[in-house]
Write a protein that holds these residues in place. Structure first.
Motif, PDB file in Angstrom:
ATOM      1  N   MET A 127       0.839  -1.186   0.000  1.00  0.00           N
ATOM      2  CA  MET A 127       0.000   0.000   0.000  1.00  0.00           C
ATOM      3  C   MET A 127       0.881   1.245   0.000  1.00  0.00           C
ATOM      4  O   MET A 127       2.004   1.219   0.465  1.00  0.00           O
ATOM      5  CB  MET A 127      -0.841  -0.008   1.269  1.00  0.00           C
ATOM      6  N   ALA A 128       0.327   2.316  -0.484  1.00  0.00           N
ATOM      7  CA  ALA A 128       1.053   3.579  -0.564  1.00  0.00           C
ATOM      8  C   ALA A 128       1.331   4.127   0.838  1.00  0.00           C
ATOM      9  O   ALA A 128       0.536   3.938   1.753  1.00  0.00           O
ATOM     10  CB  ALA A 128       0.225   4.582  -1.350  1.00  0.00           C
ATOM     11  N   ASN A 129       2.458   4.811   0.965  1.00  0.00           N
ATOM     12  CA  ASN A 129       2.748   5.427   2.258  1.00  0.00           C
ATOM     13  C   ASN A 129       2.046   6.792   2.326  1.00  0.00           C
ATOM     14  O   ASN A 129       1.508   7.288   1.344  1.00  0.00           O
ATOM     15  CB  ASN A 129       4.261   5.514   2.512  1.00  0.00           C
ATOM     16  N   LYS A 130       2.089   7.414   3.492  1.00  0.00           N
ATOM     17  CA  LYS A 130       1.357   8.676   3.727  1.00  0.00           C
ATOM     18  C   LYS A 130       1.800   9.785   2.779  1.00  0.00           C
ATOM     19  O   LYS A 130       0.968  10.553   2.303  1.00  0.00           O
ATOM     20  CB  LYS A 130       1.519   9.128   5.180  1.00  0.00           C
ATOM     21  N   ASP A 131       3.106   9.875   2.495  1.00  0.00           N
ATOM     22  CA  ASP A 131       3.593  10.922   1.591  1.00  0.00           C
ATOM     23  C   ASP A 131       3.039  10.735   0.177  1.00  0.00           C
ATOM     24  O   ASP A 131       2.633  11.698  -0.471  1.00  0.00           O
ATOM     25  CB  ASP A 131       5.120  10.960   1.556  1.00  0.00           C
ATOM     26  N   GLU A 132       3.008   9.489  -0.296  1.00  0.00           N
ATOM     27  CA  GLU A 132       2.452   9.204  -1.620  1.00  0.00           C
ATOM     28  C   GLU A 132       0.962   9.533  -1.652  1.00  0.00           C
ATOM     29  O   GLU A 132       0.465  10.096  -2.625  1.00  0.00           O
ATOM     30  CB  GLU A 132       2.658   7.726  -1.985  1.00  0.00           C
ATOM     31  N   LEU A 133       0.265   9.164  -0.569  1.00  0.00           N
ATOM     32  CA  LEU A 133      -1.170   9.436  -0.517  1.00  0.00           C
ATOM     33  C   LEU A 133      -1.463  10.936  -0.484  1.00  0.00           C
ATOM     34  O   LEU A 133      -2.430  11.391  -1.093  1.00  0.00           O
ATOM     35  CB  LEU A 133      -1.803   8.756   0.704  1.00  0.00           C
ATOM     36  N   LYS A 134      -0.630  11.704   0.194  1.00  0.00           N
ATOM     37  CA  LYS A 134      -0.828  13.164   0.235  1.00  0.00           C
ATOM     38  C   LYS A 134      -0.731  13.767  -1.159  1.00  0.00           C
ATOM     39  O   LYS A 134      -1.411  14.749  -1.462  1.00  0.00           O
ATOM     40  CB  LYS A 134       0.205  13.824   1.154  1.00  0.00           C
ATOM     41  N   LYS A 135       0.094  13.182  -2.010  1.00  0.00           N
ATOM     42  CA  LYS A 135       0.245  13.667  -3.387  1.00  0.00           C
ATOM     43  C   LYS A 135      -0.931  13.221  -4.265  1.00  0.00           C
ATOM     44  O   LYS A 135      -1.357  13.944  -5.149  1.00  0.00           O
ATOM     45  CB  LYS A 135       1.550  13.152  -3.998  1.00  0.00           C
ATOM     46  N   VAL A 152      -8.418   4.684  -1.893  1.00  0.00           N
ATOM     47  CA  VAL A 152      -7.003   4.388  -1.677  1.00  0.00           C
ATOM     48  C   VAL A 152      -6.586   3.097  -2.378  1.00  0.00           C
ATOM     49  O   VAL A 152      -5.634   3.077  -3.145  1.00  0.00           O
ATOM     50  CB  VAL A 152      -6.673   4.314  -0.166  1.00  0.00           C
ATOM     51  N   SER A 153      -7.320   2.008  -2.160  1.00  0.00           N
ATOM     52  CA  SER A 153      -6.904   0.703  -2.690  1.00  0.00           C
ATOM     53  C   SER A 153      -7.567   0.322  -4.009  1.00  0.00           C
ATOM     54  O   SER A 153      -7.074  -0.544  -4.718  1.00  0.00           O
ATOM     55  CB  SER A 153      -7.205  -0.398  -1.672  1.00  0.00           C
ATOM     56  N   GLY A 154      -8.703   0.921  -4.315  1.00  0.00           N
ATOM     57  CA  GLY A 154      -9.456   0.533  -5.510  1.00  0.00           C
ATOM     58  C   GLY A 154     -10.314  -0.701  -5.301  1.00  0.00           C
ATOM     59  O   GLY A 154     -10.982  -1.155  -6.226  1.00  0.00           O
ATOM     60  N   THR A 206     -20.036   2.384  15.545  1.00  0.00           N
ATOM     61  CA  THR A 206     -19.215   1.363  14.916  1.00  0.00           C
ATOM     62  C   THR A 206     -18.598   1.948  13.657  1.00  0.00           C
ATOM     63  O   THR A 206     -19.294   2.253  12.684  1.00  0.00           O
ATOM     64  CB  THR A 206     -20.045   0.114  14.569  1.00  0.00           C
ATOM     65  N   GLU A 207     -17.289   2.145  13.720  1.00  0.00           N
ATOM     66  CA  GLU A 207     -16.544   2.665  12.577  1.00  0.00           C
ATOM     67  C   GLU A 207     -16.343   1.555  11.561  1.00  0.00           C
ATOM     68  O   GLU A 207     -16.156   0.392  11.913  1.00  0.00           O
ATOM     69  CB  GLU A 207     -15.172   3.171  13.044  1.00  0.00           C
ATOM     70  N   ILE A 208     -16.358   1.927  10.283  1.00  0.00           N
ATOM     71  CA  ILE A 208     -16.053   0.996   9.194  1.00  0.00           C
ATOM     72  C   ILE A 208     -14.750   1.447   8.533  1.00  0.00           C
ATOM     73  O   ILE A 208     -14.613   2.600   8.138  1.00  0.00           O
ATOM     74  CB  ILE A 208     -17.182   0.960   8.141  1.00  0.00           C
ATOM     75  N   ARG A 209     -13.809   0.509   8.447  1.00  0.00           N
ATOM     76  CA  ARG A 209     -12.529   0.734   7.770  1.00  0.00           C
ATOM     77  C   ARG A 209     -12.395  -0.317   6.679  1.00  0.00           C
ATOM     78  O   ARG A 209     -12.952  -1.404   6.781  1.00  0.00           O
ATOM     79  CB  ARG A 209     -11.365   0.616   8.764  1.00  0.00           C
ATOM     80  N   SER A 210     -11.635   0.009   5.647  1.00  0.00           N
ATOM     81  CA  SER A 210     -11.379  -0.985   4.597  1.00  0.00           C
ATOM     82  C   SER A 210     -10.213  -1.875   5.048  1.00  0.00           C
ATOM     83  O   SER A 210      -9.238  -1.390   5.599  1.00  0.00           O
ATOM     84  CB  SER A 210     -11.045  -0.297   3.272  1.00  0.00           C
ATOM     85  N   ARG A 211     -10.379  -3.164   4.838  1.00  0.00           N
ATOM     86  CA  ARG A 211      -9.349  -4.117   5.263  1.00  0.00           C
ATOM     87  C   ARG A 211      -8.040  -3.909   4.499  1.00  0.00           C
ATOM     88  O   ARG A 211      -6.969  -3.863   5.082  1.00  0.00           O
ATOM     89  CB  ARG A 211      -9.844  -5.554   5.073  1.00  0.00           C
ATOM     90  N   THR A 212      -8.106  -3.758   3.192  1.00  0.00           N
ATOM     91  CA  THR A 212      -6.901  -3.687   2.372  1.00  0.00           C
ATOM     92  C   THR A 212      -6.068  -2.440   2.646  1.00  0.00           C
ATOM     93  O   THR A 212      -4.866  -2.528   2.824  1.00  0.00           O
ATOM     94  CB  THR A 212      -7.272  -3.764   0.881  1.00  0.00           C
ATOM     95  N   ALA A 213      -6.721  -1.265   2.675  1.00  0.00           N
ATOM     96  CA  ALA A 213      -5.981  -0.003   2.808  1.00  0.00           C
ATOM     97  C   ALA A 213      -6.047   0.580   4.213  1.00  0.00           C
ATOM     98  O   ALA A 213      -5.383   1.571   4.484  1.00  0.00           O
ATOM     99  CB  ALA A 213      -6.518   1.013   1.811  1.00  0.00           C
ATOM    100  N   ASP A 214      -6.850   0.004   5.085  1.00  0.00           N
ATOM    101  CA  ASP A 214      -7.078   0.553   6.424  1.00  0.00           C
ATOM    102  C   ASP A 214      -7.581   1.989   6.339  1.00  0.00           C
ATOM    103  O   ASP A 214      -7.267   2.833   7.164  1.00  0.00           O
ATOM    104  CB  ASP A 214      -5.815   0.451   7.294  1.00  0.00           C
ATOM    105  N   SER A 215      -8.370   2.292   5.310  1.00  0.00           N
ATOM    106  CA  SER A 215      -8.971   3.617   5.147  1.00  0.00           C
ATOM    107  C   SER A 215     -10.176   3.734   6.066  1.00  0.00           C
ATOM    108  O   SER A 215     -10.982   2.806   6.161  1.00  0.00           O
ATOM    109  CB  SER A 215      -9.489   3.811   3.718  1.00  0.00           C
TER     110      SER A 215
END
Length: 144
Positions: A1-9, A45-47, A88-97
């Motif tokens: 998965m992309a790191n935080k810096d890549e995601l910010k871009k 994030v993950s598609g 109850t929060e929902i997060r994506s398993r793959t990207a932890d979004s």
């Protein structure tokens, strides 16, 4: 998965805030709260495919709401005690979004309301499913 810096871009400021910092976008002022075309919603994030427009409904809350996910295994539920509430929060398993929250006040058949942030999602219209690599989901929109 992309790191935080890549995601910010790659992500907009709101998309990054919502998915990476557990943010929430304003109700009724987001991209998909009133989108009702046929298609699927994927994790920005993950598609990974998350929801179908066939399971979307107007909950009157100002965010996209769904009765069920496309794939339960892509959903992670976590207790969220922020804002003086227990949710109850929902997060994506793959990207932890961070995607949004699930509530027990939805419609049939599940009685659930997956209340998601548009900023955590990307909508793929039915007409573009094949070209975007989601052709297997076309079957959801064939008349029976």
């Amino acid at each position: 998965m992309a790191n935080k810096d890549e995601l910010k871009k790659r992500l907009t400021e709101v998309q990054f805030h919502v998915t990476q910092n557990n943010g929430t976008e304003p109700p009724f002022q987001n991209e998909y709260w009133n989108e009702y075309k046929d298609g699927i919603y994927v994790d920005i994030v993950s598609g990974k495919p998350l929801f179908s427009s066939k399971d979307k409904f107007d909950a009157g809350c100002g965010w996209p709401s769904f009765s069920k996910p496309l794939h339960e295994e892509e959903m992670i539920e976590k207790e969220d005690t922020s804002h003086y509430m227990i949710r109850t929060e929902i997060r994506s398993r793959t990207a932890d979004s961070h995607l949004g929250h699930v509530f027990n006040d939805g419609q049939a058949p599940t009685g659930l309301r997956y209340c998601m942030n548009s900023a955590a999602l990307k909508f793929i219209p039915k007409e573009k499913l094949e070209e975007e690599g989601y052709g297997e989901y076309l079957k959801l929109f064939h008349k029976k």
